[in-house]
Enzyme design. Structure first.
Site, PDB file in Angstrom:
ATOM      1  N   MET A   1       0.812  -1.205   0.000  1.00 20.59           N
ATOM      2  CA  MET A   1       0.000   0.000   0.000  1.00 20.59           C
ATOM      3  C   MET A   1       0.851   1.262   0.000  1.00 20.59           C
ATOM      4  O   MET A   1       1.853   1.353   0.684  1.00 20.59           O
ATOM      5  CB  MET A   1      -0.913   0.013   1.225  1.00 20.59           C
ATOM      6  CG  MET A   1      -2.079   0.950   1.034  1.00 20.59           C
ATOM      7  SD  MET A   1      -2.890   1.317   2.578  1.00 20.59           S
ATOM      8  CE  MET A   1      -1.831   2.617   3.194  1.00 20.59           C
TER       9      MET A   1
ATOM     10  N   ARG B   1      17.956   3.907   4.820  1.00 22.75           N
ATOM     11  CA  ARG B   1      18.232   2.465   4.695  1.00 22.75           C
ATOM     12  C   ARG B   1      19.530   2.330   3.925  1.00 22.75           C
ATOM     13  O   ARG B   1      19.982   3.277   3.270  1.00 22.75           O
ATOM     14  CB  ARG B   1      17.099   1.764   3.958  1.00 22.75           C
ATOM     15  CG  ARG B   1      16.965   2.244   2.539  1.00 22.75           C
ATOM     16  CD  ARG B   1      15.787   1.633   1.821  1.00 22.75           C
ATOM     17  NE  ARG B   1      15.539   2.440   0.632  1.00 22.75           N
ATOM     18  CZ  ARG B   1      14.419   2.483  -0.047  1.00 22.75           C
ATOM     19  NH1 ARG B   1      13.402   1.770   0.348  1.00 22.75           N
ATOM     20  NH2 ARG B   1      14.301   3.219  -1.119  1.00 22.75           N
TER      21      ARG B   1
ATOM     22  N   HIS C   1      19.843 -26.851 -25.561  1.00 17.89           N
ATOM     23  CA  HIS C   1      21.057 -26.654 -26.357  1.00 17.89           C
ATOM     24  C   HIS C   1      21.393 -25.161 -26.483  1.00 17.89           C
ATOM     25  O   HIS C   1      22.520 -24.748 -26.231  1.00 17.89           O
ATOM     26  CB  HIS C   1      20.844 -27.283 -27.744  1.00 17.89           C
ATOM     27  CG  HIS C   1      22.020 -27.137 -28.645  1.00 17.89           C
ATOM     28  ND1 HIS C   1      22.159 -26.083 -29.527  1.00 17.89           N
ATOM     29  CD2 HIS C   1      23.129 -27.893 -28.784  1.00 17.89           C
ATOM     30  CE1 HIS C   1      23.286 -26.216 -30.176  1.00 17.89           C
ATOM     31  NE2 HIS C   1      23.912 -27.308 -29.747  1.00 17.89           N
TER      32      HIS C   1
ATOM     33  N   ARG D   1      33.825 -31.080 -23.309  1.00 14.80           N
ATOM     34  CA  ARG D   1      32.909 -31.984 -24.017  1.00 14.80           C
ATOM     35  C   ARG D   1      33.492 -32.291 -25.381  1.00 14.80           C
ATOM     36  O   ARG D   1      33.579 -31.405 -26.224  1.00 14.80           O
ATOM     37  CB  ARG D   1      31.554 -31.312 -24.205  1.00 14.80           C
ATOM     38  CG  ARG D   1      30.872 -30.845 -22.937  1.00 14.80           C
ATOM     39  CD  ARG D   1      29.599 -30.095 -23.357  1.00 14.80           C
ATOM     40  NE  ARG D   1      28.802 -29.686 -22.220  1.00 14.80           N
ATOM     41  CZ  ARG D   1      28.909 -28.503 -21.634  1.00 14.80           C
ATOM     42  NH1 ARG D   1      29.801 -27.623 -22.063  1.00 14.80           N
ATOM     43  NH2 ARG D   1      28.132 -28.197 -20.620  1.00 14.80           N
TER      44      ARG D   1
ATOM     45  N   ARG E   1      36.025 -35.245 -21.101  1.00 11.43           N
ATOM     46  CA  ARG E   1      34.974 -36.255 -21.047  1.00 11.43           C
ATOM     47  C   ARG E   1      34.922 -36.991 -22.381  1.00 11.43           C
ATOM     48  O   ARG E   1      34.822 -36.372 -23.442  1.00 11.43           O
ATOM     49  CB  ARG E   1      33.607 -35.605 -20.798  1.00 11.43           C
ATOM     50  CG  ARG E   1      32.498 -36.639 -20.786  1.00 11.43           C
ATOM     51  CD  ARG E   1      31.158 -36.042 -20.474  1.00 11.43           C
ATOM     52  NE  ARG E   1      30.675 -35.216 -21.574  1.00 11.43           N
ATOM     53  CZ  ARG E   1      29.553 -34.513 -21.503  1.00 11.43           C
ATOM     54  NH1 ARG E   1      28.841 -34.507 -20.391  1.00 11.43           N
ATOM     55  NH2 ARG E   1      29.160 -33.794 -22.523  1.00 11.43           N
TER      56      ARG E   1
ATOM     57  N   SER F   1      32.900 -36.496 -10.926  1.00 11.74           N
ATOM     58  CA  SER F   1      32.394 -35.171 -11.254  1.00 11.74           C
ATOM     59  C   SER F   1      30.880 -35.297 -11.369  1.00 11.74           C
ATOM     60  O   SER F   1      30.374 -36.086 -12.167  1.00 11.74           O
ATOM     61  CB  SER F   1      32.997 -34.681 -12.566  1.00 11.74           C
ATOM     62  OG  SER F   1      32.476 -33.414 -12.873  1.00 11.74           O
TER      63      SER F   1
ATOM     64  N   GLY G   1      27.539 -34.573 -12.601  1.00 10.57           N
ATOM     65  CA  GLY G   1      26.892 -33.909 -13.737  1.00 10.57           C
ATOM     66  C   GLY G   1      25.471 -33.587 -13.319  1.00 10.57           C
ATOM     67  O   GLY G   1      24.556 -34.373 -13.502  1.00 10.57           O
ATOM     68  N   THR G   2      25.307 -32.421 -12.740  1.00 15.76           N
ATOM     69  CA  THR G   2      24.025 -32.161 -12.076  1.00 15.76           C
ATOM     70  C   THR G   2      22.889 -31.824 -13.046  1.00 15.76           C
ATOM     71  O   THR G   2      21.736 -31.796 -12.644  1.00 15.76           O
ATOM     72  CB  THR G   2      24.166 -31.042 -11.027  1.00 15.76           C
ATOM     73  OG1 THR G   2      24.788 -29.922 -11.643  1.00 15.76           O
ATOM     74  CG2 THR G   2      24.980 -31.516  -9.852  1.00 15.76           C
ATOM     75  N   ASN G   3      23.201 -31.548 -14.316  1.00 16.72           N
ATOM     76  CA  ASN G   3      22.096 -31.374 -15.280  1.00 16.72           C
ATOM     77  C   ASN G   3      21.360 -32.696 -15.437  1.00 16.72           C
ATOM     78  O   ASN G   3      20.146 -32.781 -15.260  1.00 16.72           O
ATOM     79  CB  ASN G   3      22.609 -30.955 -16.657  1.00 16.72           C
ATOM     80  CG  ASN G   3      23.287 -29.605 -16.634  1.00 16.72           C
ATOM     81  OD1 ASN G   3      23.136 -28.859 -15.684  1.00 16.72           O
ATOM     82  ND2 ASN G   3      24.034 -29.302 -17.668  1.00 16.72           N
TER      83      ASN G   3
ATOM     84  N   TYR H   1      35.885 -28.918  -6.042  1.00 14.80           N
ATOM     85  CA  TYR H   1      35.820 -27.829  -7.020  1.00 14.80           C
ATOM     86  C   TYR H   1      34.454 -27.787  -7.689  1.00 14.80           C
ATOM     87  O   TYR H   1      33.715 -28.767  -7.668  1.00 14.80           O
ATOM     88  CB  TYR H   1      36.920 -27.972  -8.088  1.00 14.80           C
ATOM     89  CG  TYR H   1      36.737 -29.135  -9.022  1.00 14.80           C
ATOM     90  CD1 TYR H   1      35.969 -29.008 -10.178  1.00 14.80           C
ATOM     91  CD2 TYR H   1      37.340 -30.358  -8.767  1.00 14.80           C
ATOM     92  CE1 TYR H   1      35.783 -30.073 -11.041  1.00 14.80           C
ATOM     93  CE2 TYR H   1      37.163 -31.435  -9.625  1.00 14.80           C
ATOM     94  CZ  TYR H   1      36.381 -31.290 -10.759  1.00 14.80           C
ATOM     95  OH  TYR H   1      36.193 -32.348 -11.605  1.00 14.80           O
TER      96      TYR H   1
HETATM   97 MG    MG Z   1      25.409 -35.727 -18.867  1.00  8.69          MG
END
Ligand code: MG
Ligand code: ADP
Ligand code: MG
Length: 963
Positions: free
Chosen positions: A105, A338, A455, A561, A617, A769, A771-773, A857
């Site tokens: 408000m 602030r 991609h 890659r 890789r 390593s 690969g969190t994707n 890392y």
């Molecule tokens: Mg992969």
């Protein structure tokens, strides 16, 4: 607990620490009043407790009495009473939550005026005009803000009155007309609400307070909190404050001031003010404001006083402050302060300079903690020079920075236009590896489909190219696209901001992203903090990217890659030959062809990263990605027909096509069916390493097997790698004596199973390593390529997910797998190196999760490296327990467990700190299981010939999916 606190209330701790209770505005008003003793008009704060009570059970009973008490104290202090017909007190009612929040408000000024007290105000000030102008403003403000009467009705009436009187400026409206306007406004209120405008000041006050409470759950405030991930249950405070009048006369005024320049960071106060004005007039842009130099000229004493206050504020808050002030008849009042918002450039400069100032004495650690990710990335990327453009379409902010160019719809057209010297924006439904030359040529990329790890997004981020992806309103048809009824044709200008995810037609002016000198200073301090705790590497696939990554401060490559090396025009045919090979000899020949080109690529990368570890890789994507689309081939077959070579390709493409390529023949599985492939890659790599070593370089090679799910698989892959390494070394040993090559062999952990059996896999691995994707994709069962377009929006809006897990790693699920993987891996292999190479490696909140999990890392796109260096330092500072455990050898596994316990997820906000753990559970799972299971190293001999395997692959007719 009281629900109402005077600004002068004696809290146990400094009031500015009570933002949860008093809101930001209230806490700082109290701080200025009771600690700094600055001239602040008195008032009181109705706490967020009261707002929460209201939200749960309606107006709290005790509140009326407490407000009445606070009001009586205020009236006493001011020597005036609300609604007094002779000498009325007027107040402002101001909302103020813990976090500064648009959508709440608006402030109501001049509350307490009514038909009687307006007379008192006129008499008291001897100024009828002022009094009725204030009353007119109040009725309109209260009507609009509290009673929700459409504001235009007041505006229309006002304009009509001005026209009737034949005046152009508000100040020329005669008193009689103002009085008439007040009556008209009250009639408008009655028409809309069915009730007369409230005359009773108590009713006015309570009505305004309740309206503030209600606005907390208004749609605008709600949407803002969702976006900023502010919890919805905090509630807001309400501040009631005695009015001071900057609009009394020409000896009055109002302004805003910053203790330093918020744009450049220069240590020079900056401000705007207006003589004879009230409230928002300064920011509303109605009149041209003047700067602080003008203030100095006109009111030298007040200017001096204000500068003194600025200095005290800075010393007290140890930071740049922003303020609101008002001058009433020559007296200065402070209305707000602030810690001020600032640009990235200013943030860096201030943080560095404040370490050298005796009044502030910021430590290097504090300076590093103060810089946010946004501020750091702001100075690296070009941006729109101004804001406020009309947004054509919104999509995901996939790769930061702004770009301007002419639109082209195919990679070939984009590349050709760039060749002609044009700036290009490539617009595609989605991109695939076949588009990379067009993407490379473009200034920016826009796709209609795809998510943050599509991609287009991954490639663009890798190159630091601005991109907006998944802009679903964009409808492409041939050489044009539409958004609603707007059409953009080939060659038209388009601007996009990949930081905000917006697309604008035409050419928006940009400002450059050259970082100021303080950038390196802050990052240097960050590096010192994280040294020995958390390294930052880059994901880079070629020499130039590797060089760039190193310049950005990368300490090696965490992911190279190799598939990108296969896509060049000269290489794709050779790859296809290998896939199509019908005899081992043909396959061998094709592999030899690839070997020589790969060796050159590797040499370039290793040279760029000489002396630093490089993780290569081995080939990962499904082979069919190297084959043409069956859909396109089918169309061509039906229309123009196919050549013999094309027919052969078409057959192969059909043969390799899979219903679910993401779960199909990819990663190490590819190696299993084409075993010569990995051996070839390793030979190329090792020959490159030998070559570099023989010229005095120090290559450090880490060979990484993708998508492993069993120990046996890794054992098998490892045997090929070791074989190839040994053969190259044997040859080289004859040439170069004593050339030492460091080679580690490890795997990606990117399926839940790999994390679950990490202890078994670690028996064969020298490093992991994450690969969190893929790990996110597989853990959630969310297709990386499809889910963000359609599902993620509704999921986030409905609160089914707090965050997009492809953007910020899912702490509870995927994070748990990482913690488990690191801990289990160390059980069987205490020397295991661990890292993360998904897109999350460049996200600060994820970096925090990973560091707490104990990884050594993180690896991210080269352009994210600076942000990751900063975030890594901040994570190290936030988790002292992890650092300590790492230093004490043997306690390592315990440390991971401790971190896991510790990291109880504070909701939402990035600022949330996790309290350090008190005790390490210290229970360490013994590594006893190791001996029982023999590693499967005998497998190679039993392999079925690759050719047969390929033939058995079912030729599905489903359309090509995946990347
Ligand atoms: Mg992969
Ligand atoms: P916001 O959070 O939008 O800045 P504020 O509550 O700070 O809202 O108030 C809006 C404007 O009204 C500001 O310019 C402020 O200085 C002015 N204002 C608020 N309270 C008073 C007051 N008691 N006397 C004079 N001006 C006030
Ligand atoms: Mg304000």
């Amino acid at each position: 607990m009281p629900l109402v606190y005077d600004f002068s209330h004696k809290h146990r701790r400094p009031p500015m620490e009570y933002k949860d209770l008093l809101g930001g505005k209230g806490a700082n008003l109290a701080e200025m009043t009771s600690v700094l003793r600055l001239p602040v008009p008195p008032g009181f704060t109705i706490s967020t407790d009261a707002c929460r009570l209201y939200m749960h059970g309606g107006w709290p009973k005790a509140l009326d009495k407490e407000i009445a008490g606070a009001r009586a104290r205020l009236e006493k202090a001011m020597g005036k009473k609300l609604g007094d017909p002779r000498n009325p007190l007027l107040v402002s009612v101001r909302s103020g939550a813990k976090f500064s929040m648009p959508g709440m408000m608006d402030t109501v000024l001049n509350l307490g005026l009514n038909d009687k007290s307006v007379e008192g105000l006129a008499a008291q000030t001897a100024n009828d005009r002022f009094a009725y102008d204030s009353y007119r403003r109040f009725v309109a403000m209260y009507g609009r803000i509290v009673l929700e009467v459409p504001g235009e009705e007041f505006d229309e009436r006002f304009d009509a009155a001005k026209a009737a009187a034949g005046v152009t400026s508000d100040a020329q409206i005669p008193v009689e007309l103002l009085k008439k306007l007040v009556e008209d406004y009250k009639a408008i209120v009655k028409k809309h609400t069915g009730k007369a405008f409230p005359q009773d000041p108590t009713a006015q006050l309570l009505g305004a307070v309740e309206a503030v409470f209600k606005s907390w759950n208004g749609p605008r405030a709600f949407a803002y909190r969702d976006r900023e991930r502010i919890p919805h249950d905090l509630g807001t405070a309400v501040n009631v404050q005695a009015m001071v009048f900057g609009n009394r006369d020409d000896n009055s005024g109002t302004g805003v001031g910053f203790t330093r320049d918020p744009a450049s960071g220069e240590n020079k106060p900056y401000g705007d003010y207006l003589i004879n004005a009230q409230g928002e007039d300064v920011v509303a842009g109605i009149r041209n404001t003047e700067d602080l130099d003008a203030l100095k000229q006109q009111f030298p004493k007040l200017h001096k006083e204000l500068m003194g206050i600025f200095a005290r504020l800075e010393k007290h808050y140890r930071d740049m402050c922003d303020t609101e002030f008002t001058i009433e008849q020559g007296k200065l009042w402070m209305l707000q302060t602030r810690v001020g918002k600032r640009t990235g450039r200013a943030a860096l400069r201030m943080a560095v300079e404040m370490t050298k100032e005796s009044a502030i004495k910021l430590s290097h650690t504090e300076a590093v903690q103060r810089i946010t990710e946004d501020q750091l990335s702001q100075v690296l990327h070009p941006q729109f020079a101004s804001s406020g453009q009309t947004v054509l379409a919104k999509g995901l902010a996939a790769s930061p920075g702004a770009a301007v160019g002419r639109v082209y719809f195919t990679a070939d057209d984009a590349a050709a236009a760039a060749e002609r010297g044009e700036s290009v924006i490539l617009v595609r439904s989605e991109t695939s590896p076949e588009d990379v030359h067009g993407m490379l040529a473009a200034e920016g990329i826009l796709t209609a489909r795809g998510g943050l790890v599509s991609h287009a997004a991954v490639v663009a981020r890798g190159w630091g190219k601005p991109a907006v992806v998944g802009a679903e309103q964009v409808r492409i048809s041939g050489n044009q696209f539409n958004v609603g009824d707007v059409t953009v044709r080939e060659g038209d200008w388009l601007s996009l901001d990949g930081t905000a995810g917006v697309v604008v037609t035409g050419q928006v002016a940009l400002v450059s992203g050259k970082p100021p000198k303080e950038f390196e200073v802050i990052l240097g301090w960050a590096d010192t903090i994280r040294k020995g705790h958390l390294k930052v590497r880059a994901n880079a696939d070629n020499g130039p990217d590797a060089t760039n990554a190193r310049e950005m401060g990368a300490e090696g490559i965490g992911l190279c890659r190799t598939e990108h090396m296969f896509l060049g025009e000269d290489r794709l045919p050779v790859v296809r030959k290998m896939i199509l090979a019908s005899t081992p000899e043909e396959e061998e020949a094709a592999l030899e062809g690839l070997l020589s080109v790969q060796r050159e690529d590797f040499l370039e990368i290793l040279t760029a990263m000489d002396g630093l570890p490089v993780t290569i890789r081995l080939l990962d994507p499904p082979l069919h990605e190297f084959l043409p689309s069956t859909h396109e081939m089918a169309v061509k077959e039906a229309t123009t027909g196919l050549t013999d070579a094309e027919k052969e390709l078409f057959e192969a493409a059909k043969l390799w096509e899979e219903a679910n390529p993401m779960l199909g023949t990819r990663g190490v599985r590819l190696g299993v069916v084409k075993p010569g492939l990995y051996a070839m890659q390793v030979r190329a790599l090792m020959e490159a390493a030998e070559q570099l070593a023989s010229t005095g370089g120090h290559p450090i090679v880490e060979i990484m097997i993708p998508l492993t799910v069993t120990r046996e698989e890794l054992g098998l892959a490892r045997s090929w790698v070791e074989g190839a390494v040994a053969s190259v070394k044997a040859k080289a040993a004859k040439k170069v004596k004593g050339a030492k090559l460091d080679v580690l062999i490890g795997t990606m952990i990117e399926t839940p199973r790999a994390a679950l059996v990490a202890d078994q896999i670690a028996e064969e691995a020298q490093f992991f390593s994450f690969g969190t994707n893929d790990l996110t994709q597989m853990t959630f069962g969310f297709s990386r390529d499809d889910i963000e377009g359609r599902i993620m929006g509704p999921y986030l809006e409905q609160g089914l997910l707090k965050r997009n897990p492809f953007e910020v790693v899912d702490y509870d699920g995927v994070g748990a797998l990482v913690r488990m993987g690191v801990a289990k891996g160390h059980e069987t292999n205490p020397n295991l190196k661990t890292g993360v190479c998904g897109e999350h490696g460049g996200d600060p909140e994820s970096i925090d999760t990973f560091y707490a999990a104990g990884v050594d890392y993180v690896s991210c796109s080269p352009f994210r490296v600076p942000v990751a260096r900063l975030a890594a330092a901040q994570a190290v500072l936030a988790h002292p327990e992890v650092g300590k455990a790492k230093k004490a050898p043997g306690k390592r596994v315990a440390a991971k467990k401790m971190a896991k316990k510790t990291a109880k997820r504070a909701p939402a906000k990035k600022t949330a700190k996790r309290a350090p753990a008190k005790k390490a559970p210290a229970k360490r799972a013994p590594a006893k299981k190791t001996a029982k299971r023999a590693p499967a190293k005998k497998a190679p001999a039993k392999r079925a010939p690759a050719k047969k395997t390929a033939k058995r692959a079912p030729a599905r007719k489903t359309a090509r999916r995946g990347r």
